[in-house]
Design a protein around this motif. Sequence first.
Motif, PDB file in Angstrom:
ATOM      1  N   ALA A 172      14.419  -4.634 -32.829  1.00 49.23           N
ATOM      2  CA  ALA A 172      14.847  -5.745 -33.686  1.00 49.23           C
ATOM      3  C   ALA A 172      13.639  -6.415 -34.334  1.00 49.23           C
ATOM      4  N   GLU A 173      12.552  -6.597 -33.570  1.00 45.04           N
ATOM      5  CA  GLU A 173      11.340  -7.193 -34.137  1.00 45.04           C
ATOM      6  C   GLU A 173      10.763  -6.303 -35.233  1.00 45.04           C
ATOM      7  N   ALA A 174      10.807  -4.987 -35.005  1.00 45.12           N
ATOM      8  CA  ALA A 174      10.311  -4.051 -36.022  1.00 45.12           C
ATOM      9  C   ALA A 174      11.172  -4.135 -37.283  1.00 45.12           C
ATOM     10  N   ARG A 175      12.503  -4.207 -37.088  1.00 50.14           N
ATOM     11  CA  ARG A 175      13.390  -4.333 -38.245  1.00 50.14           C
ATOM     12  C   ARG A 175      13.144  -5.646 -38.979  1.00 50.14           C
ATOM     13  N   ILE A 176      12.939  -6.710 -38.198  1.00 53.69           N
ATOM     14  CA  ILE A 176      12.670  -8.020 -38.814  1.00 53.69           C
ATOM     15  C   ILE A 176      11.357  -7.982 -39.585  1.00 53.69           C
ATOM     16  N   ALA A 177      10.324  -7.383 -38.987  1.00 47.44           N
ATOM     17  CA  ALA A 177       9.025  -7.288 -39.658  1.00 47.44           C
ATOM     18  C   ALA A 177       9.152  -6.444 -40.926  1.00 47.44           C
ATOM     19  N   SER A 178       9.899  -5.336 -40.818  1.00 47.56           N
ATOM     20  CA  SER A 178      10.106  -4.486 -41.989  1.00 47.56           C
ATOM     21  C   SER A 178      10.880  -5.237 -43.064  1.00 47.56           C
ATOM     22  N   ALA A 179      11.917  -5.968 -42.635  1.00 42.47           N
ATOM     23  CA  ALA A 179      12.703  -6.747 -43.597  1.00 42.47           C
ATOM     24  C   ALA A 179      11.847  -7.850 -44.216  1.00 42.47           C
ATOM     25  N   ALA A 180      10.970  -8.452 -43.391  1.00 42.54           N
ATOM     26  CA  ALA A 180      10.093  -9.507 -43.916  1.00 42.54           C
ATOM     27  C   ALA A 180       9.122  -8.927 -44.940  1.00 42.54           C
ATOM     28  N   GLN A 181       8.583  -7.740 -44.644  1.00 42.67           N
ATOM     29  CA  GLN A 181       7.673  -7.116 -45.603  1.00 42.67           C
ATOM     30  C   GLN A 181       8.417  -6.729 -46.893  1.00 42.67           C
ATOM     31  N   ALA A 182       9.630  -6.194 -46.694  1.00 42.08           N
ATOM     32  CA  ALA A 182      10.410  -5.825 -47.878  1.00 42.08           C
ATOM     33  C   ALA A 182      10.737  -7.072 -48.713  1.00 42.08           C
ATOM     34  N   ALA A 183      11.091  -8.145 -48.004  1.00 43.90           N
ATOM     35  CA  ALA A 183      11.402  -9.393 -48.699  1.00 43.90           C
ATOM     36  C   ALA A 183      10.157  -9.931 -49.395  1.00 43.90           C
ATOM     37  N   MET A 184       9.031  -9.819 -48.738  1.00 43.30           N
ATOM     38  CA  MET A 184       7.792 -10.304 -49.327  1.00 43.30           C
ATOM     39  C   MET A 184       7.443  -9.476 -50.575  1.00 43.30           C
ATOM     40  N   ALA A 185       7.650  -8.165 -50.470  1.00 42.80           N
ATOM     41  CA  ALA A 185       7.367  -7.295 -51.623  1.00 42.80           C
ATOM     42  C   ALA A 185       8.324  -7.639 -52.768  1.00 42.80           C
ATOM     43  N   GLU A 186       9.568  -7.881 -52.413  1.00 44.52           N
ATOM     44  CA  GLU A 186      10.542  -8.238 -53.442  1.00 44.52           C
ATOM     45  C   GLU A 186      10.201  -9.583 -54.053  1.00 44.52           C
ATOM     46  N   ILE A 187       9.761 -10.522 -53.183  1.00 39.74           N
ATOM     47  CA  ILE A 187       9.375 -11.843 -53.699  1.00 39.74           C
ATOM     48  C   ILE A 187       8.200 -11.695 -54.673  1.00 39.74           C
ATOM     49  N   GLU A 188       7.244 -10.842 -54.312  1.00 35.93           N
ATOM     50  CA  GLU A 188       6.097 -10.621 -55.206  1.00 35.93           C
ATOM     51  C   GLU A 188       6.566 -10.017 -56.534  1.00 35.93           C
TER      52      GLU A 188
END
Length: 163
Positions: A113-129
């Motif tokens: 779950a932490e890995a999925r959250i980190a991946s989702a956070a990175q994806a969200a960060m990339a999308e935000i950028e």
Amino acid sequence: MPQIEQLAATWASQLFWLALTFGIAFLIVGRGMVPKVQGTIDARDASVASDLAAAESARAEADAQEERWRGIENAAREQARQTIAAARARSQAASEATLATAGEATAVQVSAAEARIASAAQAAMAEIETVATDAARDIVTRLSGASVTREEAQAATKAVLHG
């Protein structure tokens, strides 16, 4: 006085018959009945003594059996206590093993779950950028009318977002 003179004559005869009567009574009672009564008393005393000895022996045997029974009972109690302690230990070990397995499974799930959250956070960060870059290009183009390349907008956005 003739009565007194007669007393001496009858005295000896009366003494003789008195002695003879008491002698016969002594022989019958003293030699015949008393030994039988004494034998009965002695037999009763012997019977009472043997009954008392048997009762004492039975009491001693009962005490010995009770002592053996108490030893067996104490041994059974100790064995039951050991069995209960062993069962508790097995139960505790099984519970600990189950908890450890569940803990490991939970830890794996938490890590995933932490890995999925980190991946989702990175994806969200990339999308935000990406969104921030596109928004910055559009804002600059609308406000100033200047054309900004995607790389320039992206570099400016990264500088602002990541410091």
